[in-house]
Design an enzyme around this catalytic site. Sequence first.
Site, short mmCIF file in Angstrom:
data_model
loop_
_atom_site.label_atom_id
_atom_site.label_comp_id
_atom_site.label_asym_id
_atom_site.label_seq_id
_atom_site.Cartn_x
_atom_site.Cartn_y
_atom_site.Cartn_z
N GLY A 1 8.54 30.96 2.97
CA GLY A 1 9.94 31.12 2.56
C GLY A 1 10.14 30.95 1.07
O GLY A 1 11.18 31.33 0.54
N ALA B 1 46.22 23.60 -19.01
CA ALA B 1 47.44 22.79 -18.83
C ALA B 1 48.45 23.42 -17.87
O ALA B 1 49.63 23.08 -17.91
CB ALA B 1 48.10 22.52 -20.19
N ARG C 1 47.30 11.98 -21.21
CA ARG C 1 47.87 12.45 -19.93
C ARG C 1 47.69 11.38 -18.84
O ARG C 1 48.57 11.20 -18.00
CB ARG C 1 47.26 13.78 -19.52
CG ARG C 1 47.99 14.45 -18.38
CD ARG C 1 47.56 15.88 -18.18
NE ARG C 1 48.25 16.81 -19.05
CZ ARG C 1 49.42 17.39 -18.76
NH1 ARG C 1 50.01 17.14 -17.60
NH2 ARG C 1 50.00 18.23 -19.59
N GLU D 1 47.23 22.87 -11.80
CA GLU D 1 46.70 21.51 -11.73
C GLU D 1 47.44 20.58 -10.77
O GLU D 1 46.81 19.72 -10.14
CB GLU D 1 46.74 20.89 -13.13
CG GLU D 1 45.85 21.61 -14.13
CD GLU D 1 46.07 21.10 -15.53
OE1 GLU D 1 45.20 20.41 -16.06
OE2 GLU D 1 47.14 21.40 -16.10
C1 LIG Z 1 18.75 24.93 -0.60
C2 LIG Z 1 17.68 24.21 0.17
C3 LIG Z 1 18.06 23.40 1.21
C4 LIG Z 1 17.09 22.70 1.92
N1 LIG Z 1 17.50 21.88 2.93
C5 LIG Z 1 16.59 21.19 3.62
C6 LIG Z 1 17.02 20.32 4.67
O1 LIG Z 1 18.20 20.22 4.99
N2 LIG Z 1 16.07 19.60 5.31
C7 LIG Z 1 14.76 19.69 4.97
O2 LIG Z 1 13.96 19.02 5.58
N3 LIG Z 1 14.33 20.51 4.00
C8 LIG Z 1 15.22 21.25 3.31
N4 LIG Z 1 14.79 22.09 2.31
C9 LIG Z 1 13.36 22.17 1.99
C10 LIG Z 1 12.65 23.45 2.49
O3 LIG Z 1 13.53 24.44 2.80
C11 LIG Z 1 11.83 23.22 3.72
O4 LIG Z 1 10.90 22.24 3.48
C12 LIG Z 1 11.19 24.49 4.27
O5 LIG Z 1 10.85 24.29 5.58
C13 LIG Z 1 9.98 24.91 3.48
O6 LIG Z 1 9.45 26.09 4.05
P1 LIG Z 1 9.01 27.36 3.21
O7 LIG Z 1 8.43 28.32 4.13
O8 LIG Z 1 10.13 27.87 2.41
O9 LIG Z 1 7.94 26.71 2.26
P2 LIG Z 1 7.18 27.32 1.03
O10 LIG Z 1 7.95 27.04 -0.21
O11 LIG Z 1 6.80 28.72 1.28
O12 LIG Z 1 5.91 26.36 1.08
C14 LIG Z 1 6.06 24.98 0.98
C15 LIG Z 1 4.73 24.25 0.90
O13 LIG Z 1 4.07 24.25 2.15
C16 LIG Z 1 2.75 24.76 2.03
N5 LIG Z 1 2.49 25.51 3.25
C17 LIG Z 1 3.36 26.35 3.85
N6 LIG Z 1 2.80 26.81 4.99
C18 LIG Z 1 1.60 26.25 5.08
C19 LIG Z 1 0.56 26.33 6.03
N7 LIG Z 1 0.68 27.07 7.12
N8 LIG Z 1 -0.54 25.62 5.80
C20 LIG Z 1 -0.70 24.88 4.71
N9 LIG Z 1 0.25 24.75 3.79
C21 LIG Z 1 1.38 25.43 3.96
C22 LIG Z 1 2.78 25.58 0.79
O14 LIG Z 1 1.51 25.69 0.22
C23 LIG Z 1 3.74 24.81 -0.07
O15 LIG Z 1 3.10 23.76 -0.72
C24 LIG Z 1 15.72 22.82 1.59
C25 LIG Z 1 15.35 23.66 0.53
C26 LIG Z 1 16.31 24.35 -0.16
C27 LIG Z 1 15.89 25.24 -1.29
#
Ligand SMILES: Cc1cc2nc3c(=O)[nH]c(=O)nc-3n(C[C@H](O)[C@H](O)[C@H](O)COP(=O)(O)OP(=O)(O)OC[C@H]3O[C@@H](n4cnc5c(N)ncnc54)[C@H](O)[C@@H]3O)c2cc1C
Length: 1358
Positions: free
Chosen positions: A288, A1108, A909, A1290
Amino acid sequence: MAPNETRDELIFFVNGKKVVEKNVDPETTLLTYLRRKLGLCGTKLGCGEGGCGACTVMISKYDPFRKKILHHTANACLFPVCALHHVAVTTVEGIGNTKSRLHPAQERIAKSHGSQCGFCTPGIVMSMYTLLRNKPEPKMEDIEDAFQGNLCRCTGYRPILEGYRTFATDSNCCGRVANDTGCCRDGGRENSMNGGCCGGKANGPGCCMNGIGDSVTMLSSSLFNSSEFQPLDPTQEPIFPPELMMQSQAQQKQLCFKGERVMWIQPTTLKELVALKSQHPNAKLVVGNTEVGIEMRLKNMLYPVIIAPAWIPEMNAVQQTETGVAFGAACTLSSVEEVLKKVVAELPPYKTEMFQAVLEQLRWFAGPQIRNVAALGGNIMTASPISDLNPVLMASGSKLTLASNEGKRTITMDEKFFTGYRKTIVKPEEILLSVEIPYSKKGEYFSAFKQASRREDDIAIVTCGMRVLFQDGTSRVKEIKLSYGGMAPTTILALKTCKDLTGRDWNEKLLQDACRSLAGEMELSPSAPGGMVEFRRTLTLSFFFKFYLTVLQKLSKSHSSTKNLCEPMPSNYLSATELFHKDPIANAQLFQEVPKGQAVEDMVGRPLVHVSAAKQACGEAVYCDDIPHYENELYLTLVTSTKAHAKILSVDASEAQSVPGFVCFVSAKDVPGSNITGIANDETVFAEDMVTCVGHIIGAVLADTQEHSRRAARAVKIRYEELKPIVTIQEAIEKQSFFKSIKRIKKGDVKKGFEESDHILEGEMYLGGQEHFYLETHSTLAVPKGEDGEMELFVSTQNPAKTQEFTANALGVPSNRIVVRVKRMGGGFGGKDSTILTTAVAVSAFKTGRPVRCMLDRDEDMLISGGRHPFLGRYKVGFMKNGKVKSLEVSYYCNGGNSVDLSYGVLDRALLHLDNSYNIPNVSSTGFVCKTNLPSNTAFRGFGGPQGMMIAECWMSDIARKCGLPPEEVRKLNLYHEGDLTHFNQKLEGFTLRRCWDECLSSSSYHARKKVIEEFNKQNRWKKRGMCIIPTKFGISFTVPFLNQAGALVHVYTDGSVLITHGGTEMGQGLHTKMIQVASRSLGVPTSKIYISETSTNTVPNTSPTAASVSADINGMAVHNACQTILKRLEPIKQSNPKGSWEDWIKAAYEDCVSLSATGFYRIPDLGYSFEKNEGKPFCYFSYGVACSEVEIDCLTGDHKNIRTDIVMDVGTSLNPAIDIGQIEGAFVQGLGLFTMEELRYSPEGNLYTRGPGMYKIPAFGDIPTEFYVSLLRDCPNSKAVYSSKAVGEPPLFLSASVFYAIKDAIYAARQDSGVTEPFRLDSPATPERIRNACVDIFTKMCPSAEPGTFKPWCVRV
Ligand SMILES: Cc1cc2nc3c(=O)[nH]c(=O)nc-3n(C[C@H](O)[C@H](O)[C@H](O)COP(=O)(O)OP(=O)(O)OC[C@H]3O[C@@H](n4cnc5c(N)ncnc54)[C@H](O)[C@@H]3O)c2cc1C
Ligand code: FES
Ligand code: FES
């Protein structure tokens, strides 16, 4: 297999058009590609970190595993362009446009007034569009859920939901077709719980909204007419490109894309994948990119090799096994959710305890745009200590299968899995292949809890997974696992507590021992990163208590044999176990219809749609950074201080020069004019030898692209000699660090007032600051014209004249060489009064002779620019037994930051609003602006007024408590009357506040609901409700008298079309729309003939800032005056041809050589107040309003729910009820953020931690009151402003204080149950942390605070 050395072609579709990219750079995001490469600027950059949704697009692809086409939303700002191979992207431009046809998702948001500044609108449209693609007949809940990842700072969300409610199958709304026969929109209160008002439907004397007298007033609740909306026809949507379909089904080959620094490899088989991982053990696996993308963008990490496992079948497989459900590690969270929902529906509940907990966590996990792309494996492998899923997976004993070149191994996720902060036992050459979440057994129970600053789309403060297995047929614990996130550098298990509880019976004694043990085991250092130490510790106990009660309840329901073994749960504890549920939204907006007989084309007083709304909804509206690029344009990135207070020893840009595309470094010595700038001449364009805050601008790097300038700026090395900073108000008071002008207002004899009082109370209240969080950050494009120092500046500013003046000063040229042009802003709220960025960009353009562009990244914007001033109020108030206030002594301290800027005006203010709406006979007040090492705080909607009034409401609520009287009675007793003098001796005329008060009290059914709340509180120990009604009186005018002037320029062209320019800028507030309405009535021509293109300094000079709240008042009069001049000139022509049309007259006038262009000017008369003498008029008039809010708090977690708000607001005779109601709702919700949610967090050294939507939470869709009623006071024309209107921008913001004091009311009820009744201090904002800590009980007592001064806190209250 080694990756292909030749570059592969990336093939994808955008809005139905094929894109073949031969030179793709893996560091490029989809957003950059769309905006820069394809020129599709409809998709906006709001944050770059997945937190605002402004960049939302629809991704469509053929899923070879599920064999179907999937459409989902995604954040283009995090989506790597390399991940687009064989994917179709749809952007806002691809679904409709103003030239041919708007898509219903665009039309409805525009026509329902759901787009103000419009910067969030394309993202919201795309979330709605994608939902409709997947579910053409959504339910209201689907619509609300679809917006979990979208933010809007302007509208307050209600109009967006209301417009889109017309798509919902369960909206039960006829779209007001059945207007006479009871449409739900007419008088929504009628249908609401305990609502007392018919919403003006019973239009006769019986309705509370019709007041006294026998004048018959027509009220309307129709802000739009949904019967005009085009129907949604799902068959008309574009199809998935057939070519992609074929390509997606064909056999794939491994892909490799190489950029300047990063290589992206996309293998097709597991074998290839593990081989690659063994070859590149440090490579990142990206699914992702929601974690890696953030690390690269915000943490400056570089990962030279990225492996994308999206195509590996095993990584995407889902399998139901004997022991559980196994997900491939690349399965997205949305697909996990979909599968688990199905499994939960199919299997017996006892088997799905774990799955239900995962679903509950996913409900609050980020927004859909993130969940649609983020992988389960990514969440685990990121190993974040605040991961939401890891505690659940750990407590459930989920199994992880790892793979490498050596083969596979399966491990249980337990206490050994995480080896340190963001580290696991998985070896570098291994990958996580799959995750199996087990079924639960009979007698096994599982819960997961999460508490965050905001319910929707927020990372956890503390989160947990809890599992217990009982010995067969007993309530004796066989196994228990309690896993927490947010309490250590990794997800942890409470091993000792679990051991102690094993073998014990599930009873009160177990609960007590568990809490005692957890309090010891879940220790945190008082300096722990993240702060909120007592809160986090208390949450660990609160969560266990909730788990204990939930299990108790389930045990007693499960089998009759255990029923008798369990202690019965007190009925008033039941609600503690309830999970958060949404109630159906309800709302009504009432306004006075225009008088009968008003000409149809006269739009004044009618809910005319914002003139740019349709363009905004289609992504066609042009913001500063959407202006097409000049061929030789350069990009600028600022270089700013990392120290709050230091001498600059050296600046070394030599390393930056080696970054490709680097052009030059710009600093103070490049300023051709004066480097001294700022309103009080106490700022610099570039710091020279001293920095006085973190974020202080030292220089700027220019390069060919944004990415290169960013990289080069990071390479500039600065050496400092650090000096001790002053960061907090407290430190400033101790060191007497104030800007020199100390303000005082004195009235009456305070000493005598105290002597005559029955009681005296002393107290203190602190109010935190607020970040503007306009969705569009500061941006500027400076274009040198090549002659005589001329420069054209396109700027996102509320203050074109100051921008012009400061730029001319820095460039050493007269102001007549500088033209500042503002088309529109994506929100301002006071934050774009500042010229902080523009002078640096202009100096850079001057130096290079080339156009220079900069749009600040969100983190830079938050770091560099100041916000709302934090305030500390110290008060002593004397009052009688009946609550009547006699005397007040008060000191206000505000944190001004490192320069004066507008701080004196803000403090003035605040002092002028210290009475809020109350008559205080004797007042002594003093105000100080603290000089600190923070970025200079500045204007923010309300400009000190809300802070001044908030402290008044603090002592007012204490008085009511002390007297033991209902707060609404004490407030009403102290309200001003018509003709009273304020503490600054201004006479109150046309004082409509008491009318607003009575109407609000009545329409909210205040007294009846108060009784219901009392009953609720008796029956619920751990949930409490509170309610509060709060008035506001807001002074209208700039307090600097000469700013109350405005100019306008009106041209009429020979075809009869009219072009207006005036001194105000459009930032979403609808000013241009109102000005067109004014001109339309003044000239007597339809609004369709009138146009406003932009605000510019070469058309209307010397403009006052758009601030304002007076812009419509003063610019409206200036426009009116200009129109009158033209009309006067036309008079003879009209007389000679009375039956002629507007076009005939204009043509004749032109042929008669009559000038068809006129300027208009207006100034507010008789203003001028002297603090020294306490005389003269600071304000032209006052705007009034009253709000009543009801909330429910969770005493165990500090969470709260806004149940209902009723607002009655006096906006005079509204120029445009839709815009005015939009301002009221938007301001209210922004205030809701200020008083209950938004918290800027600084280190003791003055370093801002909260630099984006990830850490700084503004209200989201789910935070607005479930029931939200707004009515405009009728029959209250204001003789002091254009067409009897009143200012509205405001004044309503402060009404959100009703939510804060409703929360305080609910906390009182909770404290009462713990035997504590005396007044207590609650600082603002009322965050979950403050609410929980104030609800003192046995759990808070187990987690006492460390002695102040014995430790260094992680963050400080500034
Ligand atoms: C706006 C926002 C909101 C978020 N909210 C939350 C939340 O509410 N709760 C929460 O827990 N997290 C949250 N996150 C964090 C994040 O979204 C999660 O941790 C998400 O599941 C990461 O998945 P990804 O596929 O995007 O990871 P990526 O960015 O693609 O990878 C993340 C890491 O995992 C490793 N990796 C991925 N797959 C594998 C695999 N199969 N084997 C070995 N290593 C692997 C990658 O090498 C990298 O280091 C949020 C992030 C953002 C940007
Ligand atoms: S810009 Fe992408 S989510 Fe904010
Ligand atoms: S209209 Fe939503 S941010 Fe301005």
